[in-house]
Structure formats: C-alpha cells, structure tokens
Design a protein around this motif. Sequence first.
Motif, PDB file in Angstrom:
ATOM      1  N   PHE A   3     -20.670 -39.696   3.744  1.00  0.00           N
ATOM      2  CA  PHE A   3     -22.834 -39.707   3.698  1.00  0.00           C
ATOM      3  C   PHE A   3     -22.842 -41.040   3.190  1.00  0.00           C
ATOM      4  O   PHE A   3     -23.199 -41.798   3.076  1.00  0.00           O
ATOM      5  CB  PHE A   3     -23.543 -38.397   4.167  1.00  0.00           C
ATOM      6  CG  PHE A   3     -24.695 -38.225   3.927  1.00  0.00           C
ATOM      7  CD1 PHE A   3     -25.721 -40.283   4.532  1.00  0.00           C
ATOM      8  CD2 PHE A   3     -25.835 -38.542   3.032  1.00  0.00           C
ATOM      9  CE1 PHE A   3     -26.749 -40.422   4.348  1.00  0.00           C
ATOM     10  CE2 PHE A   3     -26.734 -38.930   2.956  1.00  0.00           C
ATOM     11  CZ  PHE A   3     -27.039 -39.904   3.263  1.00  0.00           C
ATOM     12  N   LEU A   4     -22.950 -40.504   1.327  1.00  0.00           N
ATOM     13  CA  LEU A   4     -23.320 -41.093   0.135  1.00  0.00           C
ATOM     14  C   LEU A   4     -21.435 -41.801  -0.727  1.00  0.00           C
ATOM     15  O   LEU A   4     -20.432 -40.625  -0.991  1.00  0.00           O
ATOM     16  CB  LEU A   4     -24.343 -40.508  -0.719  1.00  0.00           C
ATOM     17  CG  LEU A   4     -25.118 -40.143   0.025  1.00  0.00           C
ATOM     18  CD1 LEU A   4     -25.861 -39.043  -1.056  1.00  0.00           C
ATOM     19  CD2 LEU A   4     -26.284 -41.912   0.044  1.00  0.00           C
ATOM     20  N   ARG A   9     -24.186 -40.734  -5.213  1.00  0.00           N
ATOM     21  CA  ARG A   9     -24.216 -39.666  -5.350  1.00  0.00           C
ATOM     22  C   ARG A   9     -25.451 -39.276  -7.162  1.00  0.00           C
ATOM     23  O   ARG A   9     -26.101 -39.085  -6.777  1.00  0.00           O
ATOM     24  CB  ARG A   9     -23.550 -38.830  -4.729  1.00  0.00           C
ATOM     25  CG  ARG A   9     -23.645 -37.465  -4.726  1.00  0.00           C
ATOM     26  CD  ARG A   9     -22.621 -36.576  -4.311  1.00  0.00           C
ATOM     27  NE  ARG A   9     -22.273 -36.309  -2.930  1.00  0.00           N
ATOM     28  CZ  ARG A   9     -23.207 -35.889  -1.692  1.00  0.00           C
ATOM     29  NH1 ARG A   9     -24.049 -34.720  -2.002  1.00  0.00           N
ATOM     30  NH2 ARG A   9     -22.864 -36.485  -0.617  1.00  0.00           N
ATOM     31  N   PHE A  59     -34.355 -33.595  -1.025  1.00  0.00           N
ATOM     32  CA  PHE A  59     -32.898 -34.887  -0.138  1.00  0.00           C
ATOM     33  C   PHE A  59     -31.812 -34.624  -0.720  1.00  0.00           C
ATOM     34  O   PHE A  59     -31.399 -33.773   0.159  1.00  0.00           O
ATOM     35  CB  PHE A  59     -33.649 -35.965  -0.692  1.00  0.00           C
ATOM     36  CG  PHE A  59     -32.602 -37.518   0.293  1.00  0.00           C
ATOM     37  CD1 PHE A  59     -32.366 -37.265   1.544  1.00  0.00           C
ATOM     38  CD2 PHE A  59     -31.120 -37.482  -0.743  1.00  0.00           C
ATOM     39  CE1 PHE A  59     -30.884 -38.282   1.731  1.00  0.00           C
ATOM     40  CE2 PHE A  59     -30.593 -38.646  -0.649  1.00  0.00           C
ATOM     41  CZ  PHE A  59     -30.114 -38.889   0.512  1.00  0.00           C
ATOM     42  N   ILE A  63     -28.154 -32.128   1.623  1.00  0.00           N
ATOM     43  CA  ILE A  63     -27.449 -32.325   2.057  1.00  0.00           C
ATOM     44  C   ILE A  63     -25.744 -31.130   1.968  1.00  0.00           C
ATOM     45  O   ILE A  63     -25.874 -30.795   1.215  1.00  0.00           O
ATOM     46  CB  ILE A  63     -26.587 -33.914   0.881  1.00  0.00           C
ATOM     47  CG1 ILE A  63     -27.715 -35.175   1.271  1.00  0.00           C
ATOM     48  CG2 ILE A  63     -25.610 -34.167   2.058  1.00  0.00           C
ATOM     49  CD1 ILE A  63     -27.936 -35.893   0.848  1.00  0.00           C
ATOM     50  N   LEU A 155     -35.445 -37.381   4.705  1.00  0.00           N
ATOM     51  CA  LEU A 155     -34.828 -38.307   4.766  1.00  0.00           C
ATOM     52  C   LEU A 155     -35.805 -39.862   3.141  1.00  0.00           C
ATOM     53  O   LEU A 155     -36.422 -40.007   3.173  1.00  0.00           O
ATOM     54  CB  LEU A 155     -34.548 -39.143   5.538  1.00  0.00           C
ATOM     55  CG  LEU A 155     -34.396 -40.733   6.177  1.00  0.00           C
ATOM     56  CD1 LEU A 155     -32.528 -40.213   5.495  1.00  0.00           C
ATOM     57  CD2 LEU A 155     -33.969 -40.887   7.682  1.00  0.00           C
ATOM     58  N   TRP A 162     -28.791 -46.405   0.172  1.00  0.00           N
ATOM     59  CA  TRP A 162     -28.536 -46.536   1.321  1.00  0.00           C
ATOM     60  C   TRP A 162     -28.037 -48.121   1.314  1.00  0.00           C
ATOM     61  O   TRP A 162     -27.402 -48.480   1.363  1.00  0.00           O
ATOM     62  CB  TRP A 162     -29.270 -46.669   2.567  1.00  0.00           C
ATOM     63  CG  TRP A 162     -30.628 -47.154   2.656  1.00  0.00           C
ATOM     64  CD1 TRP A 162     -31.750 -47.212   2.495  1.00  0.00           C
ATOM     65  CD2 TRP A 162     -30.831 -48.550   3.013  1.00  0.00           C
ATOM     66  NE1 TRP A 162     -32.475 -48.266   2.002  1.00  0.00           N
ATOM     67  CE2 TRP A 162     -32.385 -49.514   2.829  1.00  0.00           C
ATOM     68  CE3 TRP A 162     -29.734 -49.611   3.538  1.00  0.00           C
ATOM     69  CZ2 TRP A 162     -32.162 -50.467   3.467  1.00  0.00           C
ATOM     70  CZ3 TRP A 162     -29.961 -50.586   4.002  1.00  0.00           C
ATOM     71  CH2 TRP A 162     -31.064 -50.999   4.070  1.00  0.00           C
ATOM     72  N   TYR A 174     -27.507 -45.882   7.894  1.00  0.00           N
ATOM     73  CA  TYR A 174     -27.424 -44.774   7.085  1.00  0.00           C
ATOM     74  C   TYR A 174     -28.551 -43.571   7.548  1.00  0.00           C
ATOM     75  O   TYR A 174     -27.694 -42.791   7.747  1.00  0.00           O
ATOM     76  CB  TYR A 174     -28.391 -45.204   5.973  1.00  0.00           C
ATOM     77  CG  TYR A 174     -28.833 -44.487   4.562  1.00  0.00           C
ATOM     78  CD1 TYR A 174     -28.590 -43.417   3.729  1.00  0.00           C
ATOM     79  CD2 TYR A 174     -30.626 -44.284   4.947  1.00  0.00           C
ATOM     80  CE1 TYR A 174     -28.986 -42.804   2.826  1.00  0.00           C
ATOM     81  CE2 TYR A 174     -30.796 -43.124   3.992  1.00  0.00           C
ATOM     82  CZ  TYR A 174     -30.370 -42.817   3.073  1.00  0.00           C
ATOM     83  OH  TYR A 174     -30.958 -41.803   1.947  1.00  0.00           O
ATOM     84  N   TRP A 178     -26.819 -40.111   7.274  1.00  0.00           N
ATOM     85  CA  TRP A 178     -27.430 -38.451   7.181  1.00  0.00           C
ATOM     86  C   TRP A 178     -27.756 -37.234   7.964  1.00  0.00           C
ATOM     87  O   TRP A 178     -27.716 -36.644   7.609  1.00  0.00           O
ATOM     88  CB  TRP A 178     -28.640 -39.452   6.400  1.00  0.00           C
ATOM     89  CG  TRP A 178     -29.942 -37.786   6.172  1.00  0.00           C
ATOM     90  CD1 TRP A 178     -30.354 -37.548   4.839  1.00  0.00           C
ATOM     91  CD2 TRP A 178     -30.741 -37.315   7.319  1.00  0.00           C
ATOM     92  NE1 TRP A 178     -31.030 -36.497   5.203  1.00  0.00           N
ATOM     93  CE2 TRP A 178     -31.509 -36.691   6.506  1.00  0.00           C
ATOM     94  CE3 TRP A 178     -30.950 -37.688   8.324  1.00  0.00           C
ATOM     95  CZ2 TRP A 178     -32.907 -35.635   6.837  1.00  0.00           C
ATOM     96  CZ3 TRP A 178     -32.783 -37.627   9.578  1.00  0.00           C
ATOM     97  CH2 TRP A 178     -32.489 -35.967   7.755  1.00  0.00           C
ATOM     98  N   TRP A 179     -28.480 -37.575   9.489  1.00  0.00           N
ATOM     99  CA  TRP A 179     -28.424 -37.050  10.120  1.00  0.00           C
ATOM    100  C   TRP A 179     -27.437 -35.623  10.498  1.00  0.00           C
ATOM    101  O   TRP A 179     -27.166 -34.616  10.534  1.00  0.00           O
ATOM    102  CB  TRP A 179     -29.612 -37.353  11.858  1.00  0.00           C
ATOM    103  CG  TRP A 179     -29.397 -36.323  12.594  1.00  0.00           C
ATOM    104  CD1 TRP A 179     -28.218 -36.027  13.632  1.00  0.00           C
ATOM    105  CD2 TRP A 179     -30.128 -35.797  12.631  1.00  0.00           C
ATOM    106  NE1 TRP A 179     -29.381 -34.710  14.036  1.00  0.00           N
ATOM    107  CE2 TRP A 179     -30.405 -34.497  13.964  1.00  0.00           C
ATOM    108  CE3 TRP A 179     -31.934 -35.495  12.267  1.00  0.00           C
ATOM    109  CZ2 TRP A 179     -31.565 -33.334  13.728  1.00  0.00           C
ATOM    110  CZ3 TRP A 179     -32.777 -34.892  12.993  1.00  0.00           C
ATOM    111  CH2 TRP A 179     -32.696 -33.926  13.656  1.00  0.00           C
TER     112      TRP A 179
END
Length: 202
Positions: A3-4, A9, A59, A63, A155, A162, A174, A178-179
């Motif tokens: 994701f990141l 990150r 946020f 994650i 988010l 992103w 993005y 994330w979801w």
Amino acid sequence: MSFLSPTTRSLLHGLRADWMRRAKVDAGRLLALIKSTYGRPDRAADHFYAAQSWSLGHFLDGITSGNCMEYRRSRDTAYSLLDVGYPGGWVACRRDMIAAGERVIGAGWVWLVWEWSGTTDIAPRNRQHPLAVRLYSGAASPIVDERPCSPILALDVWEHAWLADYGPGRIRDYAAAWWEAVAWERVIPLLAVATSSKLVND
C-alpha cells in the motif's frame, strides 16, 4: 508494491514526529491543544501542527501489518458492523470513502465517523445509520466539527501520502489500496460501540 512504499511510510512517520515537536506537546495533550487553538488566528500554527499530527497518527495506526488469516477474520467482523451502521453497508462505505478522496484538491482528510446528536446521552443523530463519511480540507478534523461526531477511520489524502507512490491522477487507486490495508482489528471496537448505540435506540 504494498500500500505504501517504505520511502513514503518513512516520510509520513517523520512528518508526524516533526509536527508533534512543533506543537510542543506530547500525544496525550494533542486533543486539548487542537480544541483550545481552533479558530484562533494567533494560534493557527499550533493548531495546524497538533491537528495534523493527531490525524496522521490515526491514519498510520489504522494500517495493518498482521497476517492474512487474522486480517480476513477482522475484516469480516468489521464488514458485518458496517452493514448494520452505514447506509448501504460496507460496499457503500468503501465506495463513498474512495469517492470522497477523489474530491479533495491538494490537501485533506476523509473520515468515517459516528454521528451523534450532541446531547449528553450521545444518541445517534440518525438512529438507523449512525455512521457517515465526512471530507475535511487542510488540517480540519472531526475533533472540531460543529456537527457532533466521533472519529473511527482516517484516510490521508494530502499529496505527500500518495503522489510519489501512485502518480498524478491516481488518487482513486491509492484510496482503493488503502481500504485493503485497513487494520480492521483496531476499528472493530469503535464500530461496535457506534452500531450498538443504533440497536439500543431502535
């Protein structure tokens, strides 16, 4: 790619630490500083750093880093709660959060919140569906929203979160990624309280 990226990150964790330092408070006093500086031009910088640090922490803490089996179990439980508390269920919640992210220009946050009436018994404003998606620009957050609510899931749609990983015009990709990376085990207790308020007040 996860994701990141590790670079992004690291950047986000660095920003959170820097904003906390600039706010000159520890994590336990962030909420008080956000509320006391809201709407005060003379404390605008303090408010920005505190609010951004708090939202970014929400946020990042949301994650997942767990194993696949645990993730699926938590996700399924969270989805069942969203089906109870969000209009249209988890499918609509996912759709609405991604769509809200696409509406941001430059900087902001998308939050899943528990809406309540503002009375002392925190009865849900919408007794049938107490959960809602809200979009905030800049450093705004549910903490200072005049429409009473409690934050559940954040988010980050500031470009620093992103753009480097996904590229221009791909904020939808993005948000969708994330979801799939949400730490649902952290969200479940908040969803459970919100949806139980619905059931109690039906």
